[in-house]
Design a protein around this motif. Structure first.
Motif, mmCIF file in Angstrom:
data_model
loop_
_atom_site.group_PDB
_atom_site.id
_atom_site.type_symbol
_atom_site.label_atom_id
_atom_site.label_comp_id
_atom_site.label_asym_id
_atom_site.label_seq_id
_atom_site.Cartn_x
_atom_site.Cartn_y
_atom_site.Cartn_z
ATOM 1 N N ASN A 49 0.790 -1.159 0.020
ATOM 2 C CA ASN A 49 -0.197 0.120 -0.084
ATOM 3 C C ASN A 49 0.980 1.367 0.107
ATOM 4 O O ASN A 49 2.082 1.402 0.378
ATOM 5 C CB ASN A 49 -1.019 0.100 1.207
ATOM 6 N N HIS A 50 0.351 2.240 -0.628
ATOM 7 C CA HIS A 50 1.374 3.338 -0.783
ATOM 8 C C HIS A 50 2.054 4.251 0.568
ATOM 9 O O HIS A 50 2.840 4.539 0.392
ATOM 10 C CB HIS A 50 0.421 4.594 -1.629
ATOM 11 N N SER A 51 1.346 3.959 1.552
ATOM 12 C CA SER A 51 1.756 4.653 2.836
ATOM 13 C C SER A 51 2.782 3.660 3.408
ATOM 14 O O SER A 51 3.629 4.016 4.346
ATOM 15 C CB SER A 51 0.526 4.863 3.705
ATOM 16 N N PHE A 116 1.106 7.579 -15.422
ATOM 17 C CA PHE A 116 1.641 7.978 -13.975
ATOM 18 C C PHE A 116 1.394 6.623 -13.141
ATOM 19 O O PHE A 116 0.537 5.923 -13.174
ATOM 20 C CB PHE A 116 0.673 8.906 -13.339
ATOM 21 N N VAL A 117 2.589 6.303 -12.393
ATOM 22 C CA VAL A 117 2.547 5.193 -11.678
ATOM 23 C C VAL A 117 3.220 5.395 -9.887
ATOM 24 O O VAL A 117 3.422 6.724 -9.977
ATOM 25 C CB VAL A 117 3.483 4.020 -12.104
ATOM 26 N N VAL A 118 3.064 4.478 -9.329
ATOM 27 C CA VAL A 118 3.542 4.928 -7.768
ATOM 28 C C VAL A 118 4.837 3.913 -7.858
ATOM 29 O O VAL A 118 4.979 2.915 -7.948
ATOM 30 C CB VAL A 118 2.437 4.423 -6.942
ATOM 31 N N LEU A 119 5.900 4.817 -7.256
ATOM 32 C CA LEU A 119 7.267 4.470 -7.190
ATOM 33 C C LEU A 119 7.742 4.553 -5.960
ATOM 34 O O LEU A 119 7.862 5.802 -5.597
ATOM 35 C CB LEU A 119 8.095 5.180 -8.199
ATOM 36 N N VAL A 162 14.243 7.885 -0.113
ATOM 37 C CA VAL A 162 13.136 8.870 -0.696
ATOM 38 C C VAL A 162 12.791 10.015 0.595
ATOM 39 O O VAL A 162 12.543 9.501 1.772
ATOM 40 C CB VAL A 162 11.827 8.342 -0.793
ATOM 41 N N LEU A 163 13.118 11.075 0.216
ATOM 42 C CA LEU A 163 12.620 12.140 1.510
ATOM 43 C C LEU A 163 11.329 12.303 1.566
ATOM 44 O O LEU A 163 10.568 12.535 0.637
ATOM 45 C CB LEU A 163 13.413 13.431 0.862
ATOM 46 N N PRO A 164 10.931 12.808 2.674
ATOM 47 C CA PRO A 164 9.587 13.309 3.140
ATOM 48 C C PRO A 164 9.341 14.374 2.361
ATOM 49 O O PRO A 164 10.252 15.274 2.458
ATOM 50 C CB PRO A 164 9.518 13.210 4.686
ATOM 51 N N LEU A 165 8.127 14.382 1.721
ATOM 52 C CA LEU A 165 7.581 15.818 1.207
ATOM 53 C C LEU A 165 7.320 16.877 1.854
ATOM 54 O O LEU A 165 7.460 18.002 1.655
ATOM 55 C CB LEU A 165 6.391 15.545 0.215
#
Length: 171
Positions: A49-51, A116-119, A162-165
């Motif tokens: 899942n994305h999170s 658009f994909v989720v990476l 991956v840095l937090p946005l």
């Protein structure tokens, strides 16, 4: 920090369809034979899942040119571990037709030449790998601009974080 995260609006980028990468030292069959961080290329990523996407992409340097390869989690309808070439000279991220089909993207259903994909938890615009790199998945700067890249050539290891946005709150 915000200045680093913003793209320079005066920077001219080559059109998505005209972009090419000349890769003479690495082929898709080589990448498909590798095991990175215990995973093969296109192995299924369970319970995605994305999170909960991993924020660290483990990698290696490979070959005579010490190319940086990392294991990413790419998702659309299905989530897969995908071994990708990190290319800081590419403004775009590209996925092979094989990878796009494997995660459930049908390019003929997309409104234009990209999807658009989720990476690893981040929504990313991707094009189709073509020409000289048609069988290699490429991680470009449209994803990397929100990451830290660490390469340790003596140990032949690499890591993308991956840095937090949104920066964490401080107390």
């Amino acid at each position: 920090m915000n200045d680093v995260m913003m793209m320079n609006p005066q920077y001219e980028v080559i059109d998505f369809n005209e972009f090419d990468i000349l890769l003479t030292d690495i082929k898709g069959e080589t990448i498909r034979s590798l095991v990175l961080d215990g995973c093969k290329h296109h192995s299924e990523f369970e319970k995605y899942n994305h999170s909960s996407a991993p924020t660290v992409l483990a990698g290696v340097t490979y070959g005579d040119y010490q190319r940086v390869l990392v294991k990413a989690v790419v998702a659309y309808r299905k989530a897969l571990n995908v071994i990708m070439l990190v290319d800081t000279g590419s403004p775009y991220t590209f996925l092979t037709e094989e990878t796009l089909k494997a995660i459930g993207v049908q390019m003929e259903d997309q409104p234009s030449d990209h999807a658009f994909v989720v990476l690893n938890g981040q929504r990313v615009k991707v094009g189709i790998s073509k020409a000289h790199f048609k069988d290699v998945d490429v991680l470009g700067t449209n994803f990397m601009q929100f990451c830290d890249l660490h390469v340790h050539y003596p140990s032949q290891t690499a890591m993308v974080t991956v840095l937090p946005l949104v920066p964490p709150e401080t107390s």
